[in-house]
Design a protein around this motif. Sequence first.
Motif, PDB file in Angstrom:
ATOM      1  N   MET A 213       0.830  -1.201   0.000  1.00  0.00           N
ATOM      2  CA  MET A 213       0.000   0.000   0.000  1.00  0.00           C
ATOM      3  C   MET A 213       0.865   1.251   0.000  1.00  0.00           C
ATOM      4  N   ALA A 214       1.953   1.225   0.749  1.00  0.00           N
ATOM      5  CA  ALA A 214       2.863   2.370   0.769  1.00  0.00           C
ATOM      6  C   ALA A 214       3.452   2.604  -0.617  1.00  0.00           C
ATOM      7  N   ALA A 215       3.738   1.512  -1.329  1.00  0.00           N
ATOM      8  CA  ALA A 215       4.282   1.642  -2.683  1.00  0.00           C
ATOM      9  C   ALA A 215       3.292   2.358  -3.593  1.00  0.00           C
ATOM     10  N   LYS A 216       2.009   2.132  -3.397  1.00  0.00           N
ATOM     11  CA  LYS A 216       1.000   2.788  -4.209  1.00  0.00           C
ATOM     12  C   LYS A 216       0.949   4.286  -3.938  1.00  0.00           C
ATOM     13  N   LEU A 217       1.396   4.705  -2.755  1.00  0.00           N
ATOM     14  CA  LEU A 217       1.445   6.121  -2.423  1.00  0.00           C
ATOM     15  C   LEU A 217       2.752   6.757  -2.866  1.00  0.00           C
ATOM     16  N   GLY A 218       3.621   5.975  -3.480  1.00  0.00           N
ATOM     17  CA  GLY A 218       4.912   6.498  -3.902  1.00  0.00           C
ATOM     18  C   GLY A 218       5.954   6.446  -2.808  1.00  0.00           C
ATOM     19  N   VAL A 219       5.748   5.579  -1.820  1.00  0.00           N
ATOM     20  CA  VAL A 219       6.689   5.453  -0.708  1.00  0.00           C
ATOM     21  C   VAL A 219       7.393   4.104  -0.806  1.00  0.00           C
ATOM     22  N   ARG A 220       8.608   4.095  -1.327  1.00  0.00           N
ATOM     23  CA  ARG A 220       9.432   2.895  -1.309  1.00  0.00           C
ATOM     24  C   ARG A 220      10.274   2.992  -0.053  1.00  0.00           C
ATOM     25  N   TRP A 221      10.018   2.113   0.907  1.00  0.00           N
ATOM     26  CA  TRP A 221      10.505   2.332   2.260  1.00  0.00           C
ATOM     27  C   TRP A 221      12.022   2.502   2.391  1.00  0.00           C
ATOM     28  N   PRO A 222      12.863   1.700   1.744  1.00  0.00           N
ATOM     29  CA  PRO A 222      14.307   1.952   1.908  1.00  0.00           C
ATOM     30  C   PRO A 222      14.704   3.362   1.498  1.00  0.00           C
ATOM     31  N   ASP A 223      14.108   3.866   0.407  1.00  0.00           N
ATOM     32  CA  ASP A 223      14.411   5.214  -0.033  1.00  0.00           C
ATOM     33  C   ASP A 223      13.865   6.246   0.959  1.00  0.00           C
ATOM     34  N   ALA A 224      12.653   6.015   1.435  1.00  0.00           N
ATOM     35  CA  ALA A 224      12.050   6.930   2.399  1.00  0.00           C
ATOM     36  C   ALA A 224      12.842   6.931   3.700  1.00  0.00           C
ATOM     37  N   TYR A 225      13.273   5.752   4.121  1.00  0.00           N
ATOM     38  CA  TYR A 225      14.069   5.626   5.349  1.00  0.00           C
ATOM     39  C   TYR A 225      15.349   6.448   5.241  1.00  0.00           C
ATOM     40  N   GLN A 226      16.046   6.318   4.106  1.00  0.00           N
ATOM     41  CA  GLN A 226      17.295   7.057   3.923  1.00  0.00           C
ATOM     42  C   GLN A 226      17.035   8.556   3.901  1.00  0.00           C
ATOM     43  N   TYR A 227      15.951   8.954   3.257  1.00  0.00           N
ATOM     44  CA  TYR A 227      15.588  10.374   3.199  1.00  0.00           C
ATOM     45  C   TYR A 227      15.344  10.918   4.607  1.00  0.00           C
ATOM     46  N   LEU A 228      14.596  10.186   5.407  1.00  0.00           N
ATOM     47  CA  LEU A 228      14.268  10.644   6.755  1.00  0.00           C
ATOM     48  C   LEU A 228      15.494  10.663   7.663  1.00  0.00           C
ATOM     49  N   MET A 229      16.422   9.744   7.419  1.00  0.00           N
ATOM     50  CA  MET A 229      17.619   9.667   8.250  1.00  0.00           C
ATOM     51  C   MET A 229      18.641  10.742   7.894  1.00  0.00           C
TER      52      MET A 229
ATOM     53  N   ALA B  66       0.481  10.352  13.992  1.00  0.00           N
ATOM     54  CA  ALA B  66       0.196   9.211  14.866  1.00  0.00           C
ATOM     55  C   ALA B  66      -0.600   8.146  14.144  1.00  0.00           C
ATOM     56  N   ASP B  67      -0.255   6.886  14.424  1.00  0.00           N
ATOM     57  CA  ASP B  67      -1.074   5.750  14.024  1.00  0.00           C
ATOM     58  C   ASP B  67      -1.256   4.887  15.272  1.00  0.00           C
ATOM     59  N   ALA B  68      -1.812   3.725  15.120  1.00  0.00           N
ATOM     60  CA  ALA B  68      -2.098   2.914  16.303  1.00  0.00           C
ATOM     61  C   ALA B  68      -0.847   2.326  16.939  1.00  0.00           C
ATOM     62  N   GLU B  69       0.057   1.799  16.115  1.00  0.00           N
ATOM     63  CA  GLU B  69       1.149   0.994  16.648  1.00  0.00           C
ATOM     64  C   GLU B  69       2.478   1.718  16.779  1.00  0.00           C
ATOM     65  N   GLY B  70       2.682   2.817  16.066  1.00  0.00           N
ATOM     66  CA  GLY B  70       3.951   3.525  16.122  1.00  0.00           C
ATOM     67  C   GLY B  70       5.007   2.875  15.248  1.00  0.00           C
ATOM     68  N   GLY B  71       6.157   3.516  15.162  1.00  0.00           N
ATOM     69  CA  GLY B  71       7.236   3.012  14.324  1.00  0.00           C
ATOM     70  C   GLY B  71       8.580   3.397  14.897  1.00  0.00           C
ATOM     71  N   SER B  72       9.640   3.114  14.138  1.00  0.00           N
ATOM     72  CA  SER B  72      10.985   3.412  14.620  1.00  0.00           C
ATOM     73  C   SER B  72      11.943   3.519  13.437  1.00  0.00           C
ATOM     74  N   LEU B  73      12.910   4.417  13.561  1.00  0.00           N
ATOM     75  CA  LEU B  73      13.982   4.526  12.572  1.00  0.00           C
ATOM     76  C   LEU B  73      15.240   3.833  13.060  1.00  0.00           C
ATOM     77  N   GLN B  74      15.165   3.184  14.203  1.00  0.00           N
ATOM     78  CA  GLN B  74      16.307   2.482  14.778  1.00  0.00           C
ATOM     79  C   GLN B  74      16.487   1.132  14.087  1.00  0.00           C
TER      80      GLN B  74
END
Length: 227
Positions: A30-46, A140-148
Motif C-alpha cells: 500500500m505504501a508503494a501505491k502512495l509512492g513510498v518505497r521504504w528503503p528510499d524513504a528511510y534514507q531520506y528521513l535519516m 500518529a497511528d495505532a502501533e507507532g514506528g521506529s527509525l532504529q
Amino acid sequence: MSHVSRMRVGRSWTRGVEGRTKKRTEVMAMAAKLGVRWPDAYQYLMDGGRIRGVDVQEAQERMQQGWIMVDVRPTEDFDVYHALESVNVPLYRMIEGNSPAQLLKKVLLLSQGVTPLEPNTEFVKQALPAVEKAAGVILADAEGGSLQSSNGFPYGKQSRSLSAAYLLLAKGGMKQGSVEFLAPGLNGWFKQGMDGTGTVQEWQFNSRTPAGASFSEDVDPEDPTIG
C-alpha cells in the motif's frame, strides 16, 4: 511441557509470525501505491536527522506549545476513538467505489480477514491545510514506528505515521523540524492514561503491527489481493 503442549505453542508461534509477515507485506504494498518505497524513504528521513520520534510526554508538551496531532488512521477508526484535540487525515481509506475491480478487491480482502483499504492519494493535499496554522505536526497511528535499525531490521520499523512524514516532507515541502511522529503510537498514548473520545468509551488496544520492517522486491504493489 508435554509433547502436545509443545505442538500447540509451536503452531501458535507460527501463526503469529505468519500473521505479522502478511500484515507487513500488505502495508509495504500500500505504501508503494502512495509512492513510498521504504528503503528510499528511510534514507531520506535519516539524512540530516530530518525527523525524530517523540514519546507521549514530549507529544503532550508539543501540543501545549501549539503543535497539532494528525491521526493518519482510516476515518472509520478515528471516529471510534482518538486522542483529544487530534485531527484526522487518513493515509488509507475504505474502498468506496463499486466498479467490478473494486468489488472484486473488497471480496478478496474480506475473505482474507483484511480491511478493504486503498491509498488516499489526496493525503498531502488534505494534510497541508489542516496543519498550516500549527507550530508543527505530530503524526500518529495505532502501533507507532521506529527509525532504529537492528539485526534483521536494517530499515527500522516502517509505520503509517513514518510514511506520512515522508510524504509531508518530501512531497509537501514541510520544513525540517516541523514534523515528528508518535513513536509508541496511540497504543502507547492511551496506555499512559491520556484522554480520548469517540463512539466507544475507551481505546481498544491493538497489538498488530501493520508495517514493514524491511522491504521485499517480490511485493507487487498492483496485486489486487494485497491491501
